[in-house]
Design a protein around this motif. Sequence first.
Motif, short mmCIF file in Angstrom:
data_model
loop_
_atom_site.label_atom_id
_atom_site.label_comp_id
_atom_site.label_asym_id
_atom_site.label_seq_id
_atom_site.Cartn_x
_atom_site.Cartn_y
_atom_site.Cartn_z
N LYS A 1 -8.38 3.85 14.02
CA LYS A 1 -7.19 4.48 13.63
C LYS A 1 -6.12 3.41 12.96
O LYS A 1 -5.00 3.65 12.54
CB LYS A 1 -6.65 4.61 15.10
CG LYS A 1 -5.48 5.66 15.18
CD LYS A 1 -5.19 6.04 16.44
CE LYS A 1 -4.11 7.18 16.64
NZ LYS A 1 -3.69 7.65 17.95
N ILE A 2 -6.56 2.03 12.84
CA ILE A 2 -5.62 1.07 12.41
C ILE A 2 -5.34 1.59 10.80
O ILE A 2 -3.95 1.57 10.37
CB ILE A 2 -6.08 -0.39 12.42
CG1 ILE A 2 -6.21 -0.91 13.69
CG2 ILE A 2 -5.36 -1.28 11.32
CD1 ILE A 2 -7.01 -2.23 13.84
N GLU A 3 -6.28 1.90 10.30
CA GLU A 3 -6.07 2.39 8.71
C GLU A 3 -5.23 3.68 8.65
O GLU A 3 -4.34 3.86 7.83
CB GLU A 3 -7.55 2.66 8.20
CG GLU A 3 -7.20 2.78 6.60
CD GLU A 3 -6.63 1.52 5.84
OE1 GLU A 3 -6.09 1.43 5.05
OE2 GLU A 3 -7.27 0.36 6.35
N LYS A 4 -5.46 4.47 9.55
CA LYS A 4 -4.72 5.83 9.69
C LYS A 4 -3.08 5.46 9.83
O LYS A 4 -2.20 6.18 9.38
CB LYS A 4 -5.17 6.66 10.75
CG LYS A 4 -6.70 7.39 10.18
CD LYS A 4 -6.67 8.26 11.16
CE LYS A 4 -8.40 8.92 10.96
NZ LYS A 4 -9.39 7.91 10.97
N ARG B 1 0.25 6.19 7.38
CA ARG B 1 1.42 6.89 7.87
C ARG B 1 2.60 6.22 7.59
O ARG B 1 3.74 6.81 7.38
CB ARG B 1 1.11 7.36 9.29
CG ARG B 1 1.90 8.75 9.70
CD ARG B 1 1.46 9.07 11.04
NE ARG B 1 1.98 10.52 11.39
CZ ARG B 1 1.46 11.59 11.12
NH1 ARG B 1 0.41 11.92 10.62
NH2 ARG B 1 2.34 12.60 11.67
N MET B 2 2.63 4.78 8.03
CA MET B 2 3.62 4.06 7.78
C MET B 2 4.16 3.99 6.46
O MET B 2 5.53 4.26 5.93
CB MET B 2 3.35 2.61 8.19
CG MET B 2 3.66 2.37 9.63
SD MET B 2 3.52 0.61 10.39
CE MET B 2 4.09 0.66 11.97
N LEU B 3 3.39 3.73 5.48
CA LEU B 3 3.63 3.63 3.94
C LEU B 3 4.15 5.22 3.53
O LEU B 3 5.03 5.18 2.78
CB LEU B 3 2.51 3.26 3.23
CG LEU B 3 2.04 1.86 3.47
CD1 LEU B 3 0.64 1.35 2.75
CD2 LEU B 3 3.13 0.79 3.02
N LYS B 4 3.33 6.11 3.98
CA LYS B 4 3.90 7.56 3.63
C LYS B 4 5.20 7.95 3.77
O LYS B 4 6.22 8.57 3.09
CB LYS B 4 3.02 8.41 4.51
CG LYS B 4 3.23 9.96 3.99
CD LYS B 4 2.43 10.97 4.88
CE LYS B 4 2.87 12.27 4.72
NZ LYS B 4 2.36 13.29 5.37
N PHE B 5 5.75 7.37 5.07
CA PHE B 5 7.29 7.64 5.39
C PHE B 5 8.10 6.46 5.07
O PHE B 5 9.21 6.65 5.60
CB PHE B 5 7.24 7.78 7.10
CG PHE B 5 6.59 9.26 7.56
CD1 PHE B 5 7.39 10.31 7.40
CD2 PHE B 5 5.35 9.17 7.79
CE1 PHE B 5 6.83 11.61 7.53
CE2 PHE B 5 4.71 10.58 8.25
CZ PHE B 5 5.61 11.73 8.20
#
Length: 283
Positions: free
Chosen positions: A227-230, A234-238
Amino acid sequence: MEIIEKAPAKINLSLDVLSKRSDGFHEMEMIMTSIDLADWLTFTLQEEGTIQLTSDSSFMPHDERNIVFQTALLVKNRFKITQGVSIHIEKHIPIAAGLGGGSSDAAATLRGLNRLWEMDLSLDQLAELGEEIGSDVPFCVYGKTAYATGRGEKIELIENIPPCWVVLVKPHKGLSSWKVFENLEVEKLPHFDTQAILEAIEAQSYTDLVKRAGNALEGISVLQQPKIEKIKERMLKFGADTALMSGTGPTIYGLCKHHSRAKRVVNGLKGFCDEVYLVRTLK
């Protein structure tokens, strides 16, 4: 007599593993900085000479297994203190998260007992004592921004990083540092240009800092906690300027120069993770 100490969490802006040492530890090179997510420790003088530990958290022991209790006992025995202490921990830093919560609590205990028991030790002396407790404790004694070597206990204080916002996400399942380092193949790890990160901080270049930051242990921890990668994605996407794991994980942090962007990242993570924090770096 009562004394209160703040115990700030830390994040790793860089973490590089150089080699495995003959004593079983690993030779490290790190840059760490304190953030405004903190536990609070209250120390109350007890004349009967006992050590008592309480907390608002049910997720940690309140006896000799707790690093705060161990630290108080070490200080009491080392300096032959006849007085006792009652210590209460108001817990805000997630446990087993890679944010140095236990180490910072131990460091706060060193500072608090130094004042309570009027030992008149310098921060340098407290940091030296902290080496016996844990690798991150000396850094946490100072609680600023530092370049750390050895197993993490050799500290050189440096200029604070450019001010920014920090979004923290702690996955539900924790990670054991021991499990991350167990059977670690150092030669297969990525390496980062720590000197370039130090130069970015010296120049107060936020852009260069986020470009260079890295954690060599991230790939190992991702294998144990996918889940670390997910969360990073998500952080970078937002809109986070960078997203990295802190320490051995599993907490991921995103850096944002502007509060509006940081709020957008937080909103994008709501519902995806339960433990999301928005804090600042400490001055």
